[in-house]
Motif scaffolding. Structure first.
Motif, mmCIF file in Angstrom:
data_model
loop_
_atom_site.group_PDB
_atom_site.id
_atom_site.type_symbol
_atom_site.label_atom_id
_atom_site.label_comp_id
_atom_site.label_asym_id
_atom_site.label_seq_id
_atom_site.Cartn_x
_atom_site.Cartn_y
_atom_site.Cartn_z
ATOM 1 N N CYS A 74 72.637 31.274 6.568
ATOM 2 C CA CYS A 74 71.515 31.814 7.337
ATOM 3 C C CYS A 74 71.045 30.782 8.360
ATOM 4 O O CYS A 74 70.950 29.593 8.067
ATOM 5 N N ALA A 85 67.105 38.022 3.232
ATOM 6 C CA ALA A 85 65.832 37.407 2.874
ATOM 7 C C ALA A 85 64.904 37.300 4.072
ATOM 8 O O ALA A 85 63.703 37.541 3.953
ATOM 9 N N CYS A 86 65.445 36.936 5.238
ATOM 10 C CA CYS A 86 64.583 36.690 6.393
ATOM 11 C C CYS A 86 65.075 37.394 7.659
ATOM 12 O O CYS A 86 64.422 37.319 8.686
ATOM 13 N N CYS A 97 70.622 37.988 7.391
ATOM 14 C CA CYS A 97 70.160 37.502 6.103
ATOM 15 C C CYS A 97 69.215 38.521 5.475
ATOM 16 O O CYS A 97 68.249 38.939 6.114
ATOM 17 N N CYS A 141 64.795 29.145 5.871
ATOM 18 C CA CYS A 141 65.555 29.870 4.862
ATOM 19 C C CYS A 141 66.824 29.101 4.540
ATOM 20 O O CYS A 141 66.869 28.344 3.579
HETATM 21 ZN ZN ZN Z 1 67.584 33.742 5.737
#
Ligand code: ZN
Length: 60
Positions: free
Chosen positions: A33, A15-16, A13, A38
């Motif tokens: 994810c 984002a994270c 992912c 998240c």
């Molecule tokens: Zn994520």
């Protein structure tokens, strides 16, 4: 169209950085994810995961 073998293992992912889980339905392929805070769902277009936060579906 299934994802190329091994591809999922190297994806994370954006984002994270948690691993992604292939929860594709026949009519709606996507990678979700596994991060607990998240949970973004990324679309797969023509067999290619679109790992962009702006394109991801937010968890309900
Ligand atoms: Zn994520």
């Amino acid at each position: 169209m299934p994802l190329e073998a091994g591809l999922l293992e190297i994806l994370a992912c954006p984002a994270c950085h948690s691993p992604l889980d292939d929860r594709s339905a026949a009519e709606k392929p996507e990678l979700v994810c596994t991060g607990t805070d998240c949970g973004l769902a990324y679309p797969v277009r023509d067999g290619i995961p679109v790992l962009l936060v702006d394109e991801a579906r937010r968890p309900a």
